[in-house]
Design a protein around this motif. Structure first.
Motif, mmCIF file in Angstrom:
data_model
loop_
_atom_site.group_PDB
_atom_site.id
_atom_site.type_symbol
_atom_site.label_atom_id
_atom_site.label_comp_id
_atom_site.label_asym_id
_atom_site.label_seq_id
_atom_site.Cartn_x
_atom_site.Cartn_y
_atom_site.Cartn_z
ATOM 1 N N PHE A 188 0.831 -1.115 -0.150
ATOM 2 C CA PHE A 188 0.036 -0.088 0.074
ATOM 3 C C PHE A 188 0.781 1.263 0.160
ATOM 4 O O PHE A 188 0.769 1.943 0.914
ATOM 5 N N THR A 189 1.515 1.242 -1.190
ATOM 6 C CA THR A 189 2.702 2.549 -1.165
ATOM 7 C C THR A 189 2.070 3.932 -0.719
ATOM 8 O O THR A 189 0.763 4.247 -1.262
ATOM 9 N N GLY A 190 2.625 4.675 -0.107
ATOM 10 C CA GLY A 190 2.224 5.930 0.502
ATOM 11 C C GLY A 190 1.385 5.789 1.661
ATOM 12 O O GLY A 190 1.365 7.017 2.233
ATOM 13 N N GLY A 191 0.842 4.621 1.886
ATOM 14 C CA GLY A 191 -0.336 4.820 3.113
ATOM 15 C C GLY A 191 0.300 4.686 4.300
ATOM 16 O O GLY A 191 1.724 4.066 4.449
ATOM 17 N N LYS A 192 -0.423 4.773 5.340
ATOM 18 C CA LYS A 192 0.355 4.658 6.879
ATOM 19 C C LYS A 192 -0.556 3.469 7.532
ATOM 20 O O LYS A 192 -1.643 3.228 7.296
ATOM 21 N N LEU A 193 0.522 2.532 7.809
ATOM 22 C CA LEU A 193 -0.334 1.304 8.157
ATOM 23 C C LEU A 193 -0.376 1.144 9.575
ATOM 24 O O LEU A 193 0.706 1.441 10.315
ATOM 25 N N VAL A 194 -1.492 0.541 9.981
ATOM 26 C CA VAL A 194 -1.545 0.235 11.436
ATOM 27 C C VAL A 194 -2.155 -1.434 11.435
ATOM 28 O O VAL A 194 -3.114 -1.646 10.986
ATOM 29 N N LYS A 195 -1.407 -2.078 12.255
ATOM 30 C CA LYS A 195 -2.054 -3.479 12.305
ATOM 31 C C LYS A 195 -2.747 -3.300 13.649
ATOM 32 O O LYS A 195 -2.681 -2.885 14.587
ATOM 33 N N GLY A 196 -3.996 -4.250 13.325
ATOM 34 C CA GLY A 196 -4.618 -4.440 14.657
ATOM 35 C C GLY A 196 -6.224 -5.081 14.245
ATOM 36 O O GLY A 196 -6.299 -5.234 13.233
ATOM 37 N N PHE A 197 -6.746 -5.256 15.365
ATOM 38 C CA PHE A 197 -8.261 -5.731 15.680
ATOM 39 C C PHE A 197 -8.153 -7.239 14.944
ATOM 40 O O PHE A 197 -9.279 -7.729 14.798
ATOM 41 N N ASN A 198 -7.140 -7.783 14.718
ATOM 42 C CA ASN A 198 -6.733 -9.007 14.220
ATOM 43 C C ASN A 198 -6.584 -10.231 15.124
ATOM 44 O O ASN A 198 -6.418 -11.431 14.844
ATOM 45 N N GLU A 241 8.388 -4.635 16.604
ATOM 46 C CA GLU A 241 8.007 -5.283 17.945
ATOM 47 C C GLU A 241 6.588 -5.941 17.966
ATOM 48 O O GLU A 241 6.739 -6.884 18.262
ATOM 49 N N GLY A 242 5.846 -4.893 17.954
ATOM 50 C CA GLY A 242 4.361 -5.604 18.255
ATOM 51 C C GLY A 242 3.966 -6.435 16.942
ATOM 52 O O GLY A 242 3.011 -7.566 17.497
ATOM 53 N N GLY A 243 4.387 -6.162 15.642
ATOM 54 C CA GLY A 243 3.828 -6.985 14.601
ATOM 55 C C GLY A 243 3.951 -8.454 14.719
ATOM 56 O O GLY A 243 3.268 -9.143 14.409
ATOM 57 N N LEU A 244 5.123 -8.875 15.460
ATOM 58 C CA LEU A 244 5.433 -10.233 15.397
ATOM 59 C C LEU A 244 4.599 -10.961 16.493
ATOM 60 O O LEU A 244 4.409 -12.217 16.530
ATOM 61 N N LEU A 245 4.009 -9.943 17.484
ATOM 62 C CA LEU A 245 3.244 -10.597 18.648
ATOM 63 C C LEU A 245 1.845 -10.891 18.114
ATOM 64 O O LEU A 245 1.238 -11.692 18.943
ATOM 65 N N VAL A 246 1.331 -10.224 17.234
ATOM 66 C CA VAL A 246 -0.043 -10.274 16.943
ATOM 67 C C VAL A 246 0.042 -10.523 15.703
ATOM 68 O O VAL A 246 -0.885 -9.999 14.658
ATOM 69 N N GLN A 247 0.669 -11.724 15.119
ATOM 70 C CA GLN A 247 0.370 -12.032 13.551
ATOM 71 C C GLN A 247 0.474 -13.744 13.497
ATOM 72 O O GLN A 247 0.741 -14.373 14.500
ATOM 73 N N GLY A 255 1.330 -15.564 16.890
ATOM 74 C CA GLY A 255 2.089 -14.679 17.734
ATOM 75 C C GLY A 255 1.458 -15.032 19.083
ATOM 76 O O GLY A 255 0.238 -15.289 19.239
ATOM 77 N N LYS A 256 2.377 -14.617 20.071
ATOM 78 C CA LYS A 256 2.050 -14.875 21.725
ATOM 79 C C LYS A 256 0.622 -14.011 21.879
ATOM 80 O O LYS A 256 -0.110 -14.291 22.875
ATOM 81 N N LEU A 257 0.243 -13.017 21.467
ATOM 82 C CA LEU A 257 -0.996 -12.291 21.774
ATOM 83 C C LEU A 257 -2.210 -12.689 21.156
ATOM 84 O O LEU A 257 -3.413 -12.250 21.392
ATOM 85 N N ILE A 258 -1.960 -13.424 19.907
ATOM 86 C CA ILE A 258 -3.237 -13.916 19.279
ATOM 87 C C ILE A 258 -4.173 -14.737 20.181
ATOM 88 O O ILE A 258 -3.724 -15.523 20.909
ATOM 89 N N PHE A 259 -5.392 -14.415 19.987
ATOM 90 C CA PHE A 259 -6.429 -15.191 20.732
ATOM 91 C C PHE A 259 -6.402 -14.844 22.303
ATOM 92 O O PHE A 259 -7.512 -15.300 23.038
ATOM 93 N N GLN A 260 -5.589 -13.888 22.590
ATOM 94 C CA GLN A 260 -5.772 -13.626 24.090
ATOM 95 C C GLN A 260 -6.977 -12.640 24.182
ATOM 96 O O GLN A 260 -6.685 -11.195 23.942
#
Ligand SMILES: NC(=O)c1ccc[n+]([C@@H]2O[C@H](COP(=O)([O-])OP(=O)(O)OC[C@H]3O[C@@H](n4cnc5c(N)ncnc54)[C@H](OP(=O)(O)O)[C@@H]3O)[C@@H](O)[C@H]2O)c1
Length: 207
Positions: free
Chosen positions: A121-131, A183-189, A196-201
């Motif tokens: 998504f060239t040029g966009g600002k990415l937030v990973k979340g709600f997943n 940092e966070g990306g690997l915990l929730v993917q 990742g360790k936080l998935i399903f928590q």
């Protein structure tokens, strides 16, 4: 626009399957309009949208991507197809709700899946979340036991993370920011068959 006029932020959800509909319910619950789009003609899912609420606007992909904030609720493998909808995503925030479950780890090279989405998504600002929650849980009112259900957010852009944090609050969730994608990306993917360790928590925050 004068300083006293606040810009109205527009929202879209791309993908109107299990997770797209769960997100749409959160928007409807809070009276916030959101466009929803798939690869199909909007008429084909108009009744599903109407069943959630009048705030849910069935759209074409071309219309939906005009929004300021775009939730990506398609399979991870489809993110590049959606990214082709615009030549640049400048000025927009992409909220990556995908999980790359089943994608061979060697394809990821140790990088967070959100990094690939950010590249597409060239040029966009990415937030990973709600997943990190199953759709059947994300679907529910996040006001639980006197607290609010937690959603994790991770981004390399602090401003975008703050904006989506404020939206998460308006949708009734308690956002917890996990820092940058590395940092966070690997915990929730997900990748391969690992999570990742936080998935399903399913966590609830009490103020
Ligand atoms: N299900 C869960 O519990 C859950 C939880 C957390 C995260 N996630 C993640 O959320 C994403 C969606 O999962 P889901 O379970 O909601 O999948 P799903 O039920 O299969 O829905 C996928 C949606 O994406 C649409 N779509 C596919 N390709 C598209 C494209 N190129 N452009 C626009 N729309 C497209 C599909 O519509 P058409 O094919 O009809 O166009 C469909 O509405 C996945 O990445 C998944 O890993 C899922």
């Amino acid at each position: 626009m004068s300083k006293s006029e606040k810009k109205v932020v527009s929202y879209a959800i791309i993908g109107f399957g299990k997770i797209g509909q769960a997100l749409a319910k959160a928007f409807a619950r809070n009276g916030i309009e959101v466009s929803v789009a798939t690869t199909r003609d909007p008429e084909s899912f108009a009744s599903d949208a109407a069943a959630i609420g009048p705030e849910i606007i069935p759209s074409t992909l071309a219309e939906a991507v005009k929004a300021d904030v775009i939730f990506l609720a398609v399979r991870f493998e489809s993110h590049t197809d959606v990214a082709k909808a615009l030549p640049t995503w400048q000025g927009k925030i992409i909220v990556d709700v995908t999980n790359a479950y089943g994608v061979p780890p060697e394809k990821m090279g140790g990088l967070p899946s959100a990094w690939f989405v950010a590249q597409a998504f060239t040029g966009g600002k990415l937030v990973k979340g709600f997943n990190h929650l199953g759709a059947a849980i994300l679907d529910q009112d996040p006001a639980v036991h006197g607290g609010r259900r937690v959603v994790f957010l991770t981004s390399d852009d602090d401003g975008a993370a703050a904006e989506i944090g404020a939206l998460a609050e308006n949708l009734g969730f308690a956002p917890v920011k996990l820092g940058g994608l590395s940092e966070g990306g690997l915990l929730v993917q997900a990748h391969g068959n690992t999570w990742g360790k936080l998935i399903f928590q399913d966590l609830v925050k009490f103020d």
